[in-house]
Scaffold this active site. Structure first.
Site, PDB file in Angstrom:
ATOM      1  CB  SER A 170      -3.560   2.626   2.247  1.00  0.00           C
ATOM      2  OG  SER A 170      -3.954   2.001   1.081  1.00  0.00           O
ATOM      3  CG  PHE A 195      -6.286   7.754  -7.747  1.00  0.00           C
ATOM      4  CD1 PHE A 195      -5.512   6.621  -7.161  1.00  0.00           C
ATOM      5  CD2 PHE A 195      -7.379   7.799  -7.459  1.00  0.00           C
ATOM      6  CE1 PHE A 195      -6.391   5.700  -6.457  1.00  0.00           C
ATOM      7  CE2 PHE A 195      -8.277   6.919  -6.725  1.00  0.00           C
ATOM      8  CZ  PHE A 195      -7.476   5.667  -6.048  1.00  0.00           C
ATOM      9  CD  GLU A 196     -10.906  11.575 -13.383  1.00  0.00           C
ATOM     10  OE1 GLU A 196     -12.056  11.702 -13.735  1.00  0.00           O
ATOM     11  OE2 GLU A 196     -10.207  12.451 -13.323  1.00  0.00           O
ATOM     12  CG  LEU A 212       1.265   6.239 -15.398  1.00  0.00           C
ATOM     13  CD1 LEU A 212       2.675   6.761 -15.445  1.00  0.00           C
ATOM     14  CD2 LEU A 212       1.310   4.750 -14.773  1.00  0.00           C
ATOM     15  NE  ARG A 225      -8.667   3.854   1.631  1.00  0.00           N
ATOM     16  CZ  ARG A 225      -8.772   4.930   2.191  1.00  0.00           C
ATOM     17  NH1 ARG A 225      -9.908   5.272   2.529  1.00  0.00           N
ATOM     18  NH2 ARG A 225      -7.445   5.571   2.689  1.00  0.00           N
ATOM     19  CE1 TYR A 282       0.502   6.397  -3.464  1.00  0.00           C
ATOM     20  CE2 TYR A 282       0.550   8.557  -2.412  1.00  0.00           C
ATOM     21  CZ  TYR A 282      -0.155   7.517  -3.067  1.00  0.00           C
ATOM     22  OH  TYR A 282      -1.542   7.420  -3.530  1.00  0.00           O
ATOM     23  N   GLY A 327       2.064   2.558  -3.200  1.00  0.00           N
ATOM     24  CA  GLY A 327       1.948   2.771  -4.554  1.00  0.00           C
ATOM     25  C   GLY A 327       2.616   1.967  -5.409  1.00  0.00           C
ATOM     26  CE  LYS A 371      -3.562  -0.613  -0.368  1.00  0.00           C
ATOM     27  NZ  LYS A 371      -4.062  -1.289  -1.713  1.00  0.00           N
ATOM     28  N   GLY A 399      -5.724   7.036  -2.961  1.00  0.00           N
ATOM     29  CA  GLY A 399      -4.618   7.683  -3.773  1.00  0.00           C
ATOM     30  C   GLY A 399      -4.150   8.909  -3.387  1.00  0.00           C
ATOM     31  CG  HIS A 456       4.326  -6.159  -1.260  1.00  0.00           C
ATOM     32  ND1 HIS A 456       4.363  -4.850  -1.653  1.00  0.00           N
ATOM     33  CD2 HIS A 456       3.393  -6.684  -1.459  1.00  0.00           C
ATOM     34  CE1 HIS A 456       3.452  -4.611  -2.196  1.00  0.00           C
ATOM     35  NE2 HIS A 456       2.514  -5.452  -2.276  1.00  0.00           N
TER      36      HIS A 456
END
Length: 326
Positions: A168, A260-261, A258, A288, A224, A74, A72, A290, A139
């Site tokens: 997040s 977020f929307e 790129l 969720r 991020y 990015g 979480k 961003g 990760h």
């Protein structure tokens, strides 16, 4: 002739607290408990612990590009960014699912042990046989990945401020059925700070990557929050790191792609198929908000203060600086 296996000098043992009634009430799906590796204190599933050495010996190719992060932070955003730059802005190819284009290395070991291990074997062979250049995601901390990482191939590490990560990651645990957390955000934050959640300890892997990036030219450390402030600048930085030249048209298209929307509506990236497969709850989204600073809407002043103290303690002696809102 097969390469000689390297020994991973980490021992994974059951976490006694993960078998306690209070823990299993919060995490009802973790009926096998979790394991902690020493040295390092890394936390994950027993299934991972049994196969940690196999992942440590996963064969690295010189033209691999690895995207690493704490969950979480990015990761998905950075994966898509890196894949498109590495593949010369092939937006048509990017219509294929990101998980197929950029596989999640340890995913087969994050779920309970399957009765039939052939699925795990198939998934791992897919990772091994993927056409070059492979864009791999993990990760896992660098210490638990091949020591060749960063020496023979490129590594892009992305980090996010701990307050937004906690929020997040909490919603992530509420969304994914296997990870389901049946408690409130404050209790999750305390478990996070006590290194009792998947991929803990947070600062252990962040600080390791930060120090590696200072001394290894093949390791790029991104924040991020910097990408949020200046996405175009971040794209240019990654392109330079990967030895790629982008035209003005490509840059503009990448910036648009790129946002977020746009990514949150992109079915190849947003992982909404987790709902149709039944692995996600219907209430919530993998991508969720961003936002940077969303933690302010969730934390009490007292909890914010405790996290600040925990952060200061863990960053003592380090020159890393997190921005917790823009």
């Amino acid at each position: 002739m097969a390469a000689e296996k390297k020994r991973l000098n980490v021992e994974f043992k059951s976490m006694p607290e993960s078998l306690e009634e209070s823990f299993l009430k919060d995490f009802p799906s973790y009926d096998e408990g979790l394991v902690r590796g020493e040295p390092g204190g890394f936390v994950l599933t027993p299934h991972y612990g049994e196969n940690a050495e196999e992942l440590y010996n996963f064969h690295i190719r010189p033209d691999d590009i690895w995207v690493l992060s704490f969950p979480k932070s990015g990761t998905t955003w950075t994966q898509e960014l890196v894949w498109l730059i590495a593949n010369d802005c092939d937006f048509e190819g990017a219509q294929k699912k990101l998980n197929d284009r950029s596989p999640f290395l340890e995913f087969p070991y994050l779920l309970p042990r399957p009765q039939d291990l052939s699925t795990v074997e198939t998934q791992m062979k897919y990772r091994e046989n993927l056409a070059s250049p492979r864009i791999m995601k993990s990760h896992l901390p660098l210490d638990l990945l091949s020591p060749e990482l960063g020496k023979t191939c490129k590594v892009v590490y992305v980090a996010r401020n701990p307050k937004d990560v906690i929020v997040s990651y909490y919603y992530h645990h509420r969304l994914i059925k296997f990870h389901y957390f049946d408690g409130d955000l404050e209790s999750f934050a305390h478990r996070f700070m006590q290194d009792q959640v998947f991929y803990s300890p947070y600062f252990g892997q962040i600080l390791s990557a930060w120090e590696r990036a200072k001394t290894e030219e093949n390791v790029l450390f991104l924040f991020y929050e910097d990408l949020k402030k200046d996405l175009r600048g971040g794209i240019e930085k990654v392109a330079k790191f990967l030895g790629k030249s982008l035209s003005e048209d490509q840059l503009e298209k990448l910036v648009q792609h790129l946002t977020f929307e746009n990514l949150s509506k992109n079915s190849a990236v947003n992982k909404e198929d987790g709902k149709t497969s039944g692995s996600f709850h219907e209430d919530g989204n993998f991508m969720r908000k961003g936002e940077t600073g969303d933690w302010e809407k969730h934390f009490s002043p007292e909890l914010s203060r405790k996290i600040d103290e925990w952060t200061e303690l863990n960053l003592r002696g380090s020159d890393i600086i997190f921005v917790d809102k823009i």
